[in-house]
Write an enzyme that holds these catalytic residues in place. Structure first.
Site: not given
Length: 849
Positions: A359, A414
């Site tokens: 990430d 998200e």
């Protein structure tokens, strides 16, 4: 005739004209798309046509290097043509089996300062070109530009390096600024999707900048150390169905770096972070997500940010015994050095994790692309699958590295995007490759989209790993929705657009084996249409889930239809439907297939507890594997020697094991030289199920010498709230060694430990020391003050507690009795305010032994 007359006539006749070099060239593809290259006054342009219509108008081509301007005063030097035909297999994507046929023309050009070749490829669904220089060069920019009419509709992504902005609807003429790929344009009945392919550490990524009457390619770096070959500047061209189902980005990419893909397994993933941000740090809660995945036949559970190395190996063993594999989240900086990649990834592999979610890369720079290259090579070597989150877009990466299961680069669930932005993602971002949108938010998020709309998303959106966004209880409160999700695959043999428009709706059909799945989503109230002409002859059972009158679980209906029929489903604002289709036979009631359930088994091992096993000594290990309630076959029970260890004793095998039956094994393992805790696995396998328990061994280091500094000792375990524990410096950022000098109350200390709550460090004393002393306090480096508690434990028994330390100030000296302590643990906990800045130091931490 006299020679004089011949001479006179020669002088009087007009001279034959010199033969001029061609000024325009056409490259025709195998379909209705052509590329037109033109050289005028030394400037090169490229245009794209479809069925005789101009889709992309003539626009500049060329590049500059540190030694040459290859954008003007160009002279043509030659052309070579060939046909490129390739067949390849993917592990993810719109269809697994691929066949590409492209016409390629290679044009040579030179200037006074240099030369280059322009390689143009034309397929039935688009045009791409790349530059090939004579050798390595420093590229300082590209003239590469695309031009569409000013009134062309445009669906553009305002650029950021993680590609998570909301896509905007505008026109080419009204657009200003920088835009990320893919960029979609419509002129009349033709569409063009602009992107790039085959980008890696040999170059940098790029974006489009509105300049003049075109969109110019702008590199992420002011200078790029090119190997001599650039990425493909790519335009996917055709009608909407052709563009949205194109595989041109993959067709242009470099072939796979390895051929054995048997270990690569797409699948559905239970994921807890979005619905419960703190849950990845909760071992018990993660086990519940594993249980849910096992009950519903989902292949994976992802443990996101917050997991602990202290319990992840046990979670992996717990999950694998139920047929569920574990994926682990990591920040990209956890792997930003070769040393980290060579230590962290093998450890994750040894635990039994099957893949990693990496990430926050958030860059298109060449340096970051080189990081991608290094990580992909290492994970491929270890057979670890990968999800890139906070990443760039796919550039054909999943063809070159088949273990890339998905990438984010989208404003997914998200970020709570507006539901009205959902249809356009199918026609833009998802065209380039698998998209980690994390769909199906039933109770978490804005709830703008209906339940049926959410259930349709994992059909409309393709992703080799599909991470579902909600918690188990939410899905179980919607049993019909969950029933449909349990039938969904995540890999496809065929994809078709049945109806749609980027602004309003998308109806998509995907085939897996002999079953078809159809998903439809809409932004406004409408009847969604699914013409069934893609089906073969005969009758088909069509099971559809749709929305009831108010927001609630979907309702299911079934029909028997033919390929001449059209499935019409009314949908409300932000509504949708999802359908499962299979061949009908008399009496067939459902297209559902059984959900995989793994038989219950147990495995017990001895010895229990932790056994000290000095290097070179041996330990006897036993295992008893007991079957549960169903017969299992091809059972194998064995002990696995950890790295550096050796094992003796046979594997125990049984062709069949009846319910309630057990098999037993006994092995002797000899310890290697690596000190610290070691799991000695005992493993039972049957089919593709892996049941594992571990004997806990410990290879002790030498007992500390008198006066030893803890920062000089090997850590037997280490956890830290931010970044690594630092030796002889303060806790800095997320990378080891980036802290400052230890400083408490204005006094600097040369030795000690810098931590960030919550933190724990364990060192081995071997019952050979008497006292532990240190000077404790909050480090001076932070601009704000945290609050912490310092604690000392010996063999898990509390020996010292500082109480809450809330303010910076002079270090507090402590002296703790550690007589007869085998393992010393230094803990720092949050003081209760939940804030950051908990930079806690153990200065001059030393032992009397």
């Amino acid at each position: 005739m006299s020679r004089l007359l011949v001479l006179v006539l020669a002088l009087l006749l007009p001279a034959a004209p010199a033969v001029a070099a061609p000024a325009a060239w056409t490259v025709r593809g195998p379909g209705q798309v052509t590329a037109e290259l033109a050289l005028s006054s030394g400037n090169l342009t490229l245009a794209v046509h479809r069925q005789g219509r101009t889709v992309l108008h003539p626009a500049a081509v060329g590049l500059t290097t540190s030694t040459a301007d290859l954008t003007e005063d160009l002279q043509f030097t030659g052309r070579a043509d060939r046909v490129v035909t390739e067949r390849y297999t993917m592990t993810t994507g719109k269809r697994l089996q691929r066949s590409a046929r492209l016409t390629e023309a290679r044009f040579g050009f030179r200037t006074a300062s240099g030369t280059f070749d322009l390689v143009v490829r034309v397929s039935a669904d688009g045009v791409a070109y790349r530059y090939v220089l004579p050798g390595p060069a420093t590229v300082t920019g590209e003239a590469s530009t695309f031009r569409v009419p000013a009134d062309a509709k445009a669906w553009l992504l305002p650029y950021n390096a993680w590609y998570e902005a909301n896509r905007v609807r505008t026109t080419a003429g009204e657009a200003t600024g920088d835009f990320g790929y893919p960029s979609l344009f419509q002129t009349g009945q033709d569409f063009a999707l602009l992107t790039e392919s085959d980008v890696d550490g040999r170059y940098a990524g790029s974006r489009l900048r509105r300049e003049g009457d075109g969109f110019r390619v702008v590199l992420a770096d002011p200078e790029v150390a090119s190997t001599g070959t650039t990425p493909w500047r790519t335009a996917i061209v055709g009608d909407l169905a052709t563009v949205s189902t194109s595989t041109l980005v993959d067709d242009l990419a470099s072939p796979a770096r390895f051929t054995d893909t048997s270990w690569i397994r797409p699948g559905k993933v239970a994921w807890s972070w979005l619905s419960e941000h703190s849950s990845p740090s909760d071992f018990a809660r993660q086990k519940q997500y594993v249980d849910f995945a096992a009950r519903n036949g989902w292949q994976y559970s992802l443990v996101d940010e917050g997991w602990s190395a202290a319990w992840v190996p046990e979670l992996i063993r717990y999950a694998r015994a139920q047929g569920v594999e574990i994926l682990l989240w990591m920040h990209w900086t956890d792997l930003d050095t070769q040393q980290e990649r060579d230590t962290v990834l093998p450890r994750v592999k040894q635990w039994g994790a099957k893949g990693v979610k990496l990430d926050f890369m958030e860059s298109d720079s060449q340096d970051r692309y080189r990081w991608y290259d290094a990580v992909l090579q290492k994970t491929a070597d270890l057979k670890l699958m990968v999800n890139f989150h906070g990443s760039t877009i796919p550039h054909g990466l999943a063809r070159t590295w088949p273990h890339v299961l998905t990438m984010e680069a989208v404003r997914g669930a998200e970020n709570y995007p507006p539901a009205a932005n959902n249809p356009v993602q199918f026609f833009t971002r998802n065209v380039a490759g698998s998209m980690d949108y994390t769909p199906v938010s039933l109770e978490v998020g804005t709830k703008e989209a209906s339940i049926a709309h959410e259930v349709a998303l994992p059909v409309v959106y393709e992703s080799g790993w599909t991470h579902f966004a909600d918690k188990p209880e939410a899905y179980e409160r919607h049993p019909q929705a969950l029933r449909y999700l349990n039938q969904l695959p995540t890999v496809w043999d065929e994809t078709r657009l049945l109806d749609g428009d980027p602004d309003s709706h998308a109806v998509v059909a995907r085939r897996n084996g002999d079953r078809w799945f159809v998903g439809g989503i809409a932004t406004q109230e409408r009847t969604l249409q699914a013409p069934l002409g893609f089906l073969g002859g005969g009758q088909w059972l069509v099971e559809t889930v749709r929305d009831p009158a108010t927001r609630a679980d979907v309702v299911r209906d079934r029909q028997v239809l033919r390929n001449t029929d059209t499935l019409a489903v009314p949908a409300g604002r932000n509504g949708g439907f999802a359908t499962l289709i299979c061949r009908y036979r008399p009496g067939l009631q459902t297209c559902d297939q059984p959900v995989r359930q793994v038989p219950k088994t147990t495995l017990t091992v001895t010895p229990a507890g932790t056994t000290d096993t000095p290097a070179g000594s041996s330990i006897e290990v036993t295992g008893t594997f007991t079957n549960g309630d169903r017969e299992i076959r091809d059972v194998r029970l064995t002990a696995t020697a950890p790295e550096g260890w050796s094992a003796t004793g046979p594997a125990i095998t049984r062709a069949r094991l009846a319910p309630g039956e057990s098999i037993n094994g006994r092995w002797r393992l000899t310890a290697g030289g690596r000190v610290g805790p070691v799991d000695v696995p005992v493993v039972a396998t049957f089919g593709d199920v892996h049941v594992e328990q571990a004997v806990k061994a410990f290879v002790p280091p030498p007992t500390p010498s008198n006066g030893a500094q803890v920062s000089d000792l090997p850590f037997m375990s280490e956890t830290n709230g931010w970044g690594p524990v630092e030796r002889d410096r303060s806790n800095g950022e997320n990378t080891g060694g980036d802290g400052q000098a230890l400083s408490i109350g204005g006094t600097a200390y040369a030795k000690g430990l810098g931590t960030h709550a919550p933190s724990e460090i364990s060192v081995y004393l071997g019952r050979g020391c008497e006292r532990f002393s240190a000077k404790i306090g909050l480090d001076d480096e932070t601009t704000e003050t945290g609050s912490v508690v310092f604690q000392v434990f010996g063999d898990e028994k509390p020996l010292y507690d500082s109480g809450v330390v809330r303010a910076k100030g002079a270090a507090v000296p402590i002296d703790v009795d550690v007589a007869n302590v085998r393992m010393l643990s230094l803990r720092v906990t949050d003081g209760g305010d939940g804030r950051n800045f908990d930079h806690a130091d153990w200065a001059e931490a030393a032992l009397t032994c």
